[in-house]
Motif scaffolding. Structure first.
Motif, PDB file in Angstrom:
ATOM      1  N   GLU A 222       0.828  -1.210   0.000  1.00 39.22           N
ATOM      2  CA  GLU A 222       0.000   0.000   0.000  1.00 39.22           C
ATOM      3  C   GLU A 222       0.860   1.257   0.000  1.00 39.22           C
ATOM      4  O   GLU A 222       0.567   2.220  -0.712  1.00 39.22           O
ATOM      5  CB  GLU A 222      -0.935  -0.003   1.208  1.00 39.22           C
ATOM      6  N   MET A 223       1.940   1.250   0.788  1.00 40.37           N
ATOM      7  CA  MET A 223       2.833   2.404   0.808  1.00 40.37           C
ATOM      8  C   MET A 223       3.499   2.611  -0.545  1.00 40.37           C
ATOM      9  O   MET A 223       3.617   3.747  -1.020  1.00 40.37           O
ATOM     10  CB  MET A 223       3.900   2.236   1.897  1.00 40.37           C
ATOM     11  N   MET A 224       3.920   1.522  -1.169  1.00 42.78           N
ATOM     12  CA  MET A 224       4.576   1.656  -2.465  1.00 42.78           C
ATOM     13  C   MET A 224       3.586   2.134  -3.527  1.00 42.78           C
ATOM     14  O   MET A 224       3.946   2.929  -4.406  1.00 42.78           O
ATOM     15  CB  MET A 224       5.215   0.329  -2.887  1.00 42.78           C
ATOM     16  N   LYS A 225       2.350   1.680  -3.449  1.00 40.61           N
ATOM     17  CA  LYS A 225       1.331   2.137  -4.400  1.00 40.61           C
ATOM     18  C   LYS A 225       1.142   3.646  -4.264  1.00 40.61           C
ATOM     19  O   LYS A 225       1.076   4.366  -5.260  1.00 40.61           O
ATOM     20  CB  LYS A 225       0.018   1.401  -4.132  1.00 40.61           C
ATOM     21  N   GLU A 226       1.083   4.116  -3.026  1.00 37.24           N
ATOM     22  CA  GLU A 226       0.930   5.549  -2.774  1.00 37.24           C
ATOM     23  C   GLU A 226       2.156   6.324  -3.270  1.00 37.24           C
ATOM     24  O   GLU A 226       2.030   7.373  -3.897  1.00 37.24           O
ATOM     25  CB  GLU A 226       0.712   5.799  -1.282  1.00 37.24           C
ATOM     26  N   LEU A 227       3.334   5.806  -3.001  1.00 39.94           N
ATOM     27  CA  LEU A 227       4.550   6.478  -3.460  1.00 39.94           C
ATOM     28  C   LEU A 227       4.635   6.544  -4.979  1.00 39.94           C
ATOM     29  O   LEU A 227       5.050   7.558  -5.536  1.00 39.94           O
ATOM     30  CB  LEU A 227       5.795   5.770  -2.911  1.00 39.94           C
ATOM     31  N   ARG A 228       4.246   5.464  -5.649  1.00 35.27           N
ATOM     32  CA  ARG A 228       4.295   5.462  -7.120  1.00 35.27           C
ATOM     33  C   ARG A 228       3.329   6.472  -7.727  1.00 35.27           C
ATOM     34  O   ARG A 228       3.598   7.017  -8.793  1.00 35.27           O
ATOM     35  CB  ARG A 228       3.990   4.064  -7.646  1.00 35.27           C
ATOM     36  N   ALA A 229       2.205   6.715  -7.059  1.00 33.63           N
ATOM     37  CA  ALA A 229       1.213   7.658  -7.576  1.00 33.63           C
ATOM     38  C   ALA A 229       1.600   9.110  -7.293  1.00 33.63           C
ATOM     39  O   ALA A 229       1.128  10.024  -7.967  1.00 33.63           O
ATOM     40  CB  ALA A 229      -0.152   7.355  -6.967  1.00 33.63           C
ATOM     41  N   ARG A 230       2.441   9.342  -6.315  1.00 38.02           N
ATOM     42  CA  ARG A 230       2.770  10.698  -5.874  1.00 38.02           C
ATOM     43  C   ARG A 230       3.372  11.581  -6.972  1.00 38.02           C
ATOM     44  O   ARG A 230       2.947  12.729  -7.129  1.00 38.02           O
ATOM     45  CB  ARG A 230       3.719  10.610  -4.674  1.00 38.02           C
ATOM     46  N   PRO A 231       4.357  11.121  -7.736  1.00 31.15           N
ATOM     47  CA  PRO A 231       4.937  12.019  -8.756  1.00 31.15           C
ATOM     48  C   PRO A 231       3.910  12.526  -9.767  1.00 31.15           C
ATOM     49  O   PRO A 231       3.902  13.721 -10.096  1.00 31.15           O
ATOM     50  CB  PRO A 231       5.996  11.145  -9.437  1.00 31.15           C
ATOM     51  N   GLU A 232       3.033  11.650 -10.230  1.00 27.15           N
ATOM     52  CA  GLU A 232       2.027  12.090 -11.199  1.00 27.15           C
ATOM     53  C   GLU A 232       1.070  13.097 -10.566  1.00 27.15           C
ATOM     54  O   GLU A 232       0.667  14.066 -11.202  1.00 27.15           O
ATOM     55  CB  GLU A 232       1.248  10.892 -11.750  1.00 27.15           C
ATOM     56  N   ARG A 233       0.737  12.879  -9.295  1.00 30.99           N
ATOM     57  CA  ARG A 233      -0.140  13.838  -8.605  1.00 30.99           C
ATOM     58  C   ARG A 233       0.526  15.206  -8.473  1.00 30.99           C
ATOM     59  O   ARG A 233      -0.134  16.235  -8.613  1.00 30.99           O
ATOM     60  CB  ARG A 233      -0.529  13.315  -7.225  1.00 30.99           C
ATOM     61  N   LEU A 234       1.818  15.194  -8.191  1.00 30.10           N
ATOM     62  CA  LEU A 234       2.535  16.472  -8.102  1.00 30.10           C
ATOM     63  C   LEU A 234       2.497  17.209  -9.433  1.00 30.10           C
ATOM     64  O   LEU A 234       2.278  18.426  -9.472  1.00 30.10           O
ATOM     65  CB  LEU A 234       3.983  16.239  -7.672  1.00 30.10           C
ATOM     66  N   LEU A 235       2.702  16.476 -10.505  1.00 30.11           N
ATOM     67  CA  LEU A 235       2.653  17.103 -11.828  1.00 30.11           C
ATOM     68  C   LEU A 235       1.255  17.619 -12.142  1.00 30.11           C
ATOM     69  O   LEU A 235       1.095  18.703 -12.716  1.00 30.11           O
ATOM     70  CB  LEU A 235       3.109  16.110 -12.903  1.00 30.11           C
TER      71      LEU A 235
END
Length: 106
Positions: free
Chosen positions: A69-82
């Motif tokens: 779950e943490m890795m899923k959240e981390l992987r989504a973070r860069p796209e959300r920042l963009l």
């Protein structure tokens, strides 16, 4: 205090995108290291027999869901920042196509 929905970048968009890309690369490296760790832990069953080995493999397995779950959240973070900065790949391409410079501008 009310917050605005708009975000203001205090850096050049290209630099922001580069930093987000670097963060994405690091997240990928962490994911790879976690995959390697899982492989090592699973391989211990061949040589680490008994209650202690079983205990630590079970303990590791119990944490796998949280790790995923943490890795899923981390992987989504860069796209959300963009997206928050309005710098998604689609937006960048559209901005490059809009308002092109005339061909005679040097």
């Amino acid at each position: 205090m009310k917050t605005d929905d708009k975000m203001s970048l205090k850096t050049a968009p290209e630099e922001f995108v580069n930093k987000v890309s670097e963060a994405s690369d690091v997240i990928g490296e962490v994911a790879k290291a976690l995959d390697e760790l899982e492989t090592v832990v699973l391989r211990t069953s061949y040589y680490w027999n008994g209650e202690a080995g079983d205990y630590y493999r079970i303990l590791y397995g119990e944490n796998q869901k949280e790790i995923r779950e943490m890795m899923k959240e981390l992987r989504a973070r860069p796209e959300r920042l963009l997206q928050m900065a309005g710098l998604t790949q689609k937006n960048r391409k559209e901005s490059e196509l809009s308002d092109p410079l005339p061909a005679d501008v040097l």
